[in-house]
Motif scaffolding. Structure first.
Motif, PDB file in Angstrom:
ATOM      1  N   MET A   1       0.835  -1.203  -0.141  1.00  0.00           N
ATOM      2  CA  MET A   1       0.006  -0.052   0.148  1.00  0.00           C
ATOM      3  C   MET A   1       1.056   1.182   0.065  1.00  0.00           C
ATOM      4  N   SER A   2       0.325   2.068  -0.700  1.00  0.00           N
ATOM      5  CA  SER A   2       1.563   3.309  -0.520  1.00  0.00           C
ATOM      6  C   SER A   2       1.281   4.714   0.255  1.00  0.00           C
ATOM      7  N   ILE A   3       2.592   4.838   1.006  1.00  0.00           N
ATOM      8  CA  ILE A   3       1.930   5.908   1.860  1.00  0.00           C
ATOM      9  C   ILE A   3       0.994   7.204   0.824  1.00  0.00           C
ATOM     10  N   LYS A   4       0.767   7.336   0.021  1.00  0.00           N
ATOM     11  CA  LYS A   4       0.001   8.080  -0.703  1.00  0.00           C
ATOM     12  C   LYS A   4      -1.432   8.028   0.078  1.00  0.00           C
ATOM     13  N   ASP A   5      -1.668   6.278  -0.736  1.00  0.00           N
ATOM     14  CA  ASP A   5      -3.075   5.942  -0.477  1.00  0.00           C
ATOM     15  C   ASP A   5      -3.588   5.671   1.341  1.00  0.00           C
ATOM     16  N   LEU A   6      -2.996   5.635   2.522  1.00  0.00           N
ATOM     17  CA  LEU A   6      -3.065   5.621   3.543  1.00  0.00           C
ATOM     18  C   LEU A   6      -3.406   7.300   3.988  1.00  0.00           C
ATOM     19  N   ARG A   7      -2.185   8.178   3.716  1.00  0.00           N
ATOM     20  CA  ARG A   7      -2.748   9.081   3.690  1.00  0.00           C
ATOM     21  C   ARG A   7      -4.127   9.803   3.288  1.00  0.00           C
ATOM     22  N   ASP A   8      -4.381   9.683   1.958  1.00  0.00           N
ATOM     23  CA  ASP A   8      -5.765   9.593   1.782  1.00  0.00           C
ATOM     24  C   ASP A   8      -7.069   9.178   2.647  1.00  0.00           C
ATOM     25  N   ILE A   9      -6.812   7.580   2.813  1.00  0.00           N
ATOM     26  CA  ILE A   9      -7.878   7.458   3.838  1.00  0.00           C
ATOM     27  C   ILE A   9      -7.935   7.560   4.647  1.00  0.00           C
ATOM     28  N   ASN A  10      -6.623   8.210   5.257  1.00  0.00           N
ATOM     29  CA  ASN A  10      -6.922   8.292   6.672  1.00  0.00           C
ATOM     30  C   ASN A  10      -7.123  10.460   6.888  1.00  0.00           C
ATOM     31  N   GLY A  11      -7.704  10.405   6.016  1.00  0.00           N
ATOM     32  CA  GLY A  11      -7.560  12.709   6.164  1.00  0.00           C
ATOM     33  C   GLY A  11      -8.598  12.692   5.606  1.00  0.00           C
ATOM     34  N   ALA A  12      -9.643  11.179   5.423  1.00  0.00           N
ATOM     35  CA  ALA A  12     -10.995  11.885   4.403  1.00  0.00           C
ATOM     36  C   ALA A  12     -12.114  12.524   5.400  1.00  0.00           C
ATOM     37  N   THR A  13     -12.600  13.132   4.648  1.00  0.00           N
ATOM     38  CA  THR A  13     -13.349  14.039   5.145  1.00  0.00           C
ATOM     39  C   THR A  13     -15.237  13.395   4.715  1.00  0.00           C
ATOM     40  N   PRO A  14     -15.990  12.633   5.578  1.00  0.00           N
ATOM     41  CA  PRO A  14     -15.763  12.367   6.605  1.00  0.00           C
ATOM     42  C   PRO A  14     -14.747  11.343   6.790  1.00  0.00           C
ATOM     43  N   PHE A  15     -13.843  11.081   8.291  1.00  0.00           N
ATOM     44  CA  PHE A  15     -13.428  10.199   8.035  1.00  0.00           C
ATOM     45  C   PHE A  15     -14.594   9.008   8.446  1.00  0.00           C
ATOM     46  N   HIS A  16     -14.370   7.636   8.005  1.00  0.00           N
ATOM     47  CA  HIS A  16     -14.513   6.189   8.122  1.00  0.00           C
ATOM     48  C   HIS A  16     -13.839   5.144   9.106  1.00  0.00           C
ATOM     49  N   ALA A  17     -13.978   4.749   9.551  1.00  0.00           N
ATOM     50  CA  ALA A  17     -13.408   4.036  10.726  1.00  0.00           C
ATOM     51  C   ALA A  17     -12.505   3.138  10.061  1.00  0.00           C
ATOM     52  N   TYR A  18     -11.613   2.334  10.419  1.00  0.00           N
ATOM     53  CA  TYR A  18     -11.010   1.310   8.564  1.00  0.00           C
ATOM     54  C   TYR A  18     -10.284   0.366   9.928  1.00  0.00           C
ATOM     55  N   THR A  19      -9.518  -1.107   9.515  1.00  0.00           N
ATOM     56  CA  THR A  19      -9.095  -2.108   9.548  1.00  0.00           C
ATOM     57  C   THR A  19      -8.175  -1.881   8.596  1.00  0.00           C
ATOM     58  N   VAL A  20      -6.603  -2.250   9.881  1.00  0.00           N
ATOM     59  CA  VAL A  20      -5.389  -2.793   8.597  1.00  0.00           C
ATOM     60  C   VAL A  20      -5.044  -3.747   9.037  1.00  0.00           C
ATOM     61  N   ARG A  21      -5.007  -4.785   7.301  1.00  0.00           N
ATOM     62  CA  ARG A  21      -4.908  -6.036   7.333  1.00  0.00           C
ATOM     63  C   ARG A  21      -2.891  -5.876   6.914  1.00  0.00           C
ATOM     64  N   THR A  22      -2.253  -6.678   8.266  1.00  0.00           N
ATOM     65  CA  THR A  22      -0.893  -7.026   7.525  1.00  0.00           C
ATOM     66  C   THR A  22      -0.984  -8.312   6.404  1.00  0.00           C
ATOM     67  N   SER A  23       0.662  -7.815   6.478  1.00  0.00           N
ATOM     68  CA  SER A  23       0.964  -9.791   5.829  1.00  0.00           C
ATOM     69  C   SER A  23       1.172 -11.060   6.009  1.00  0.00           C
ATOM     70  N   ASP A  24       1.395 -10.483   7.655  1.00  0.00           N
ATOM     71  CA  ASP A  24       1.561 -11.660   9.075  1.00  0.00           C
ATOM     72  C   ASP A  24      -0.128 -11.874   9.347  1.00  0.00           C
ATOM     73  N   GLY A  25      -0.707 -11.527   9.014  1.00  0.00           N
ATOM     74  CA  GLY A  25      -2.272 -11.619   9.217  1.00  0.00           C
ATOM     75  C   GLY A  25      -2.845 -10.571  10.279  1.00  0.00           C
ATOM     76  N   ASP A  26      -2.385  -9.752  11.129  1.00  0.00           N
ATOM     77  CA  ASP A  26      -2.462  -9.143  11.879  1.00  0.00           C
ATOM     78  C   ASP A  26      -4.116  -7.715  11.273  1.00  0.00           C
ATOM     79  N   ALA A  27      -4.953  -7.463  12.435  1.00  0.00           N
ATOM     80  CA  ALA A  27      -5.764  -7.163  12.202  1.00  0.00           C
ATOM     81  C   ALA A  27      -5.989  -5.856  13.200  1.00  0.00           C
ATOM     82  N   LEU A  28      -5.531  -4.073  12.088  1.00  0.00           N
ATOM     83  CA  LEU A  28      -5.417  -3.492  13.733  1.00  0.00           C
ATOM     84  C   LEU A  28      -6.329  -2.500  13.474  1.00  0.00           C
ATOM     85  N   PRO A  29      -7.705  -2.412  14.077  1.00  0.00           N
ATOM     86  CA  PRO A  29      -8.700  -0.945  14.093  1.00  0.00           C
ATOM     87  C   PRO A  29      -8.123   0.151  14.318  1.00  0.00           C
TER      88      PRO A  29
END
Length: 77
Positions: A1-29
């Motif tokens: 995932m690109s840093i730009k994509d992360l910034r866009d989603i994290n800075g969206a207005t209105p903000f919608h909660a999300y979960t980050v899924r990682t390659s080792d299987g972690d799920a971080l809300p």
């Protein structure tokens, strides 16, 4: 995932909660934009969990973001 994509989603207005899924299987809300810290340079982000734990993640290991449906989270921004 690109840093730009992360910034866009994290800075969206209105903000919608999300979960980050990682390659080792972690799920971080990410219930609020303040739980995802994206430094101005580099490819590592920090996700803070509800207990105050910090997870340093290389953006290339983020496999997907799961947006939560429903009402947007209230944001202090």
């Amino acid at each position: 995932m690109s840093i730009k994509d992360l910034r866009d989603i994290n800075g969206a207005t209105p903000f919608h909660a999300y979960t980050v899924r990682t390659s080792d299987g972690d799920a971080l809300p990410v219930p609020h934009p303040d739980f995802m810290l994206i430094p101005p340079i580099g490819d590592t982000v920090i996700v803070v969990d509800q207990e105050g734990g910090k997870h340093l993640i290389d953006a290339s290991h983020i496999t997907k973001l799961e947006l939560r449906r429903g009402r947007p989270s209230k944001s202090a921004r």
